[in-house]
Design a protein around this motif. Sequence first.
Motif, PDB file in Angstrom:
ATOM      1  N   UNK A 272       0.810  -1.218   0.000  1.00  0.00           N
ATOM      2  CA  UNK A 272       0.000   0.000   0.000  1.00  0.00           C
ATOM      3  C   UNK A 272       0.843   1.267   0.000  1.00  0.00           C
ATOM      4  N   UNK A 273       2.151   1.113   0.238  1.00  0.00           N
ATOM      5  CA  UNK A 273       3.066   2.257   0.196  1.00  0.00           C
ATOM      6  C   UNK A 273       3.655   2.364  -1.203  1.00  0.00           C
ATOM      7  N   UNK A 274       3.494   3.514  -1.806  1.00  0.00           N
ATOM      8  CA  UNK A 274       3.961   3.740  -3.180  1.00  0.00           C
ATOM      9  C   UNK A 274       5.395   4.233  -3.217  1.00  0.00           C
ATOM     10  N   UNK A 275       5.714   5.122  -2.297  1.00  0.00           N
ATOM     11  CA  UNK A 275       7.064   5.696  -2.302  1.00  0.00           C
ATOM     12  C   UNK A 275       7.373   6.283  -0.927  1.00  0.00           C
ATOM     13  N   UNK A 276       8.658   6.342  -0.592  1.00  0.00           N
ATOM     14  CA  UNK A 276       9.123   6.952   0.647  1.00  0.00           C
ATOM     15  C   UNK A 276      10.233   7.937   0.309  1.00  0.00           C
ATOM     16  N   UNK A 277      10.122   9.139   0.870  1.00  0.00           N
ATOM     17  CA  UNK A 277      11.150  10.151   0.626  1.00  0.00           C
ATOM     18  C   UNK A 277      11.531  10.805   1.946  1.00  0.00           C
TER      19      UNK A 277
ATOM     20  N   UNK B  95       4.232   8.325   0.322  1.00  0.00           N
ATOM     21  CA  UNK B  95       3.144   8.381  -0.655  1.00  0.00           C
ATOM     22  C   UNK B  95       2.396   7.053  -0.639  1.00  0.00           C
ATOM     23  N   UNK B  96       1.082   7.113  -0.449  1.00  0.00           N
ATOM     24  CA  UNK B  96       0.267   5.905  -0.310  1.00  0.00           C
ATOM     25  C   UNK B  96      -0.568   5.661  -1.560  1.00  0.00           C
TER      26      UNK B  96
END
Length: 793
Positions: free
Chosen positions: A98-103, A166-167
């Motif tokens: 469910x997590x699209x991206x991590x920044x 980003x979810x």
Amino acid sequence: MWTVIAGIILRNRIALIIALSVVTIFMAYKASFISMSYEYARMLPEKDTAYLEHMYFKKLFGEEANVLIIGIKDTNFFEQNKFNDWIKLSDKIKDIDGVKNVMSVAQIVNISKNSIKRKFETSRIFPDSIKTQTELDSLVNIIQTLPFYKNILYNDTSHIYLMAITLEKKELNSKKRYPLIENITKELNIYVNKYNQKYHISGLPYIRTEISKKIKNELRMFTFLALIVCIIVLYLFFRSFKVVFFSTLVVVIGVIWAVGSMVLFGFKITILTGMIPPLLIVIGIPNSIFLLNKYHSEYKIHGNKIKALQRVIKKIGNAIFLTNLTTASGFAAFIITSSDILNEFGIIASINIMGVFILALLLIPIIFSFLGPPKKRHVKHLDDKIIKKTVESLVFVTLAKRNLVYLITFIILGLGIFGIFLMKSTGYVVDDIPHKDQLYIDVKFFEKNFNGVIPFEILIDTKKKNGALQLKNLKKIDRLEKSFSKYPELSKPISISNAIKFLRQAFYNGKERQYKLPDNMNKGFIMSYASKSDDNGKIINSFVDSLKQITRISLQISDIGTMKMNSLIEKIKADINSIFPPEKYDVITTGTSIIFFKGTTYLIKNLFVSLLLAILVISFFMAWMFSSFRMVILSLIPNLIPLFLTASLMGFFGIPIKPSTILVFSISFGISVDNTIHFLSKYRQELLVSNWNISYSVIAALKETGVSMIYTSTVLFFGFGIFTLSSFGGTASLGMLVSITLLLAMLSNLVLLPSLLLSLEKAMTTKAFKEPLLQIFEEEEDIDINELRLAGK
């Protein structure tokens, strides 16, 4: 008509019980499929300009409100072991379904120039693991030379570091959002517990998740509390477990029908529809009170149970039909708004208020026809000394102190008018959250250090292909961004201008002083390098459309409320127009912040319209019932004055007009007019019996209906009072204001209304009132008890 209805009900008891049981079982089955609404409620109509602009923005650049933000304040953030764990934390969160991206700082990318291949190359500054503190310190020195990230991912002044997660939209709009957020916080807690840290978490996905949790919890809590309050009040009045049990059974079935009907209509539980079950309990109990009060009083007169039940339906059925119709009308007025959340609330509430009426009208007479007759202790409440003394005091005031009543009324009216001018209209995204709640504290943390978490977007259409990359337009964007620095409510902007500055810095081998827009000479070289870069120009393409004609400026804005927001937007638009002339550029201000601001303003405007419509519709029903325009005017006075006083209280105590508090007026008016209908119905009956003796009829009506009005108003006062326990400020204000308004409306109907009838006498009670379109009851023809027994076999 009601004689016929009474006959049908009492002669077909078994068949009706079976039919109601089948319907209830079906509704209970449907209710098992109810679910929460996880999407942001649409407040603007689909054809609204602001809504269309927001949809246009999302079509070009995608969803902007699906980022969860985590912030940690730590002066020793860049300590080797701790930072390695931060990198691991980022990786673990990114692997969560469910997590699209991590920044975060750990994922910062630097751009370097490859002079041989004449292109830019991107690479992460920090490796997967830092081997020495010296290595880490040298890498930290690099990120401190990159202004692109400063005050976006970290604030070096306050030593706060962010993680933007980003979810996936699909996960956010389903019940999977709960485990998704829980899995993220679970990993986060492991990190902060290890280093004795404290974190702050926010962003619209998190805010909505926490609010939906609170709604779910409060639905259960308020349904339970409403039942408890009604059970206690009913027992104190009637001293009968049978009365308490079966009255409660009626509203419980009504709640089952309500939840089942939500599923049938395809609706989900929102902050408003979640209030319907406890509201139905509170609003539905008065039906049973009026029916049972009349049943006990009739039985006390002649001692015939079946005759008493028949006359209950005949004499009270029409009155409670109209009272429920007016109450339902108050809620149905919300249907005219173009707001999905209010439409659903209005539809379900209005339909099921009438459903609870039908249940009470059918079940109370049928159930009590099978039970034994009331005992002496069950009818003892009719002679309650405190209630009788209260009613006698009201009679005395009506007969002897009418001038004082009018004086107090005019004072209240004057205060109301003055207080109305003090009222303010506003709305905040987290306004309904208590200021001590961690959710609210976290929002303010990000506002203080990064100027907000609510997305604000500016879309600039240059009207030319590749126009977004023209140097003159980049300079205009840069000028506009610099103008934003004077607004503390706005965060640091991110745009194509920042991206080009970052590329120029890379072109000049990462020198910090080169972080600025290129000139005409080196712009061509920079864009040539960018077009061949490893990421295919992603750093540029994320800020422009496919034709490079439209570009965006992304900011975050503080939750400053609709009043300040209106002023701020006007100032920003003035800045935009001075730099981007409207005749040459199309500029749109949008984002979730704008949608919320415009939606709240639109909602308040439409709620005022719905209130006016509710008054007009209820006036029509009153005219239909009494066939007297004068009586309609008279009936409105004691119900509008409490609304004036409530409005003044809002003005004096600084309770703003917002969607949650504006509901008070429509709901209160729809319910309070019920007392007027009961009083005037009984008054008309007494006029016929007393051969048009106005004074006698007023006092007789006051004595009989006064008891039931006090009972029902007490239930409503405490029933709505439970909402003051809500963790949502708006719901708590709604409960308090409705409780106060209904209490004032009861006093107004018990004192002002009879006083006006006595003072105006025959001027108000015309022949039309004597012979209304809708008959209240007929005394002739009682059902034969033997015939009833035969039919019941």
